[in-house]
Design a protein around this motif. Structure first.
Motif, mmCIF file in Angstrom:
data_model
loop_
_atom_site.group_PDB
_atom_site.id
_atom_site.type_symbol
_atom_site.label_atom_id
_atom_site.label_comp_id
_atom_site.label_asym_id
_atom_site.label_seq_id
_atom_site.Cartn_x
_atom_site.Cartn_y
_atom_site.Cartn_z
ATOM 1 N N LEU A 1 25.692 18.656 -26.218
ATOM 2 C CA LEU A 1 26.155 17.312 -26.162
ATOM 3 C C LEU A 1 26.781 17.014 -24.860
ATOM 4 O O LEU A 1 26.447 15.755 -24.321
ATOM 5 C CB LEU A 1 27.277 17.273 -27.360
ATOM 6 C CG LEU A 1 26.700 17.338 -28.748
ATOM 7 C CD1 LEU A 1 27.974 17.303 -29.767
ATOM 8 C CD2 LEU A 1 25.924 15.999 -29.066
ATOM 9 N N ALA A 2 27.525 17.826 -24.196
ATOM 10 C CA ALA A 2 28.223 17.613 -23.105
ATOM 11 C C ALA A 2 26.767 17.024 -21.910
ATOM 12 O O ALA A 2 27.055 16.123 -21.177
ATOM 13 C CB ALA A 2 28.920 18.313 -22.100
ATOM 14 N N GLY B 1 25.629 13.915 -22.650
ATOM 15 C CA GLY B 1 26.602 12.750 -22.333
ATOM 16 C C GLY B 1 26.532 12.486 -20.702
ATOM 17 O O GLY B 1 27.123 11.419 -20.404
ATOM 18 N N PRO C 1 24.455 7.794 -21.775
ATOM 19 C CA PRO C 1 24.893 6.714 -21.743
ATOM 20 C C PRO C 1 24.896 5.743 -20.564
ATOM 21 O O PRO C 1 24.684 4.694 -20.829
ATOM 22 C CB PRO C 1 26.236 7.105 -21.886
ATOM 23 C CG PRO C 1 26.662 8.404 -22.390
ATOM 24 C CD PRO C 1 24.995 9.002 -21.708
ATOM 25 N N LEU D 1 31.348 7.393 -20.855
ATOM 26 C CA LEU D 1 31.217 8.550 -21.546
ATOM 27 C C LEU D 1 30.848 9.534 -20.660
ATOM 28 O O LEU D 1 30.779 10.779 -20.771
ATOM 29 C CB LEU D 1 30.289 8.445 -22.848
ATOM 30 C CG LEU D 1 30.631 7.663 -24.058
ATOM 31 C CD1 LEU D 1 29.825 7.683 -25.009
ATOM 32 C CD2 LEU D 1 32.137 8.410 -24.516
ATOM 33 N N VAL D 2 30.147 9.253 -19.425
ATOM 34 C CA VAL D 2 29.559 10.065 -18.296
ATOM 35 C C VAL D 2 30.464 10.850 -17.800
ATOM 36 O O VAL D 2 30.577 11.884 -17.893
ATOM 37 C CB VAL D 2 28.702 9.393 -17.191
ATOM 38 C CG1 VAL D 2 28.155 10.106 -16.355
ATOM 39 C CG2 VAL D 2 27.255 8.539 -18.047
ATOM 40 N N ALA E 1 31.994 13.114 -19.994
ATOM 41 C CA ALA E 1 31.178 14.333 -20.609
ATOM 42 C C ALA E 1 31.680 15.475 -19.570
ATOM 43 O O ALA E 1 31.421 16.530 -19.425
ATOM 44 C CB ALA E 1 29.708 14.150 -20.550
#
Length: 124
Positions: free
Chosen positions: A56-57, A60, A64, A73-74, A77
């Motif tokens: 997910l990281a 991310g 986005p 979100l960048v 993350a």
């Protein structure tokens, strides 16, 4: 600098998504056989959770901004990766795995550069 941040983010994304998917799909015993001895100290569920966080990281870091949906979100993350790497440094340090600690430090620094750049002067 914007291009450099993109390159770093994409490289980190590929590495973290690949590592995350590997931890999610492989059984714990197979991960131990492939050289991830640290998983011995964690339950299978925790290894899968770490894998999900990795993946997910990684996603991310690029999605986005790529789709221009909540690009804040960048850097978040990237901060998440910094936190993951702090945990990894602690685990590998306790196990005496110095090469892994060095690799985790490099990834931490790269993620911190992305977080700094995207929160600061090169935000989207």
């Amino acid at each position: 600098m914007n291009a450099l941040l993109w390159v770093i983010a994409v490289l980190l994304a590929v590495a973290f998504v690949a590592a995350g998917v590997m931890k999610i799909v492989q059984p714990k015993e197979k991960l131990i056989e492939t050289g991830l001895g640290w998983v011995e100290g964690f339950s299978a569920g925790n290894v899968k959770l770490i894998g999900a966080l990795d993946a997910l990281a990684g996603l991310g870091l690029v999605l986005p901004a790529l789709f221009d949906v909540a690009p804040v979100l960048v850097p978040l993350a990237a901060v998440g990766i910094v936190l993951l790497m702090i945990g990894a440094i602690v685990v590998h340090g306790r196990r005496g795995e110095t090469p892994m600690v060095i690799a985790n430090l490099v990834l931490l620094v790269l993620a911190a550069v992305v977080a700094w750049g995207r929160f600061g002067p090169y935000a989207f």
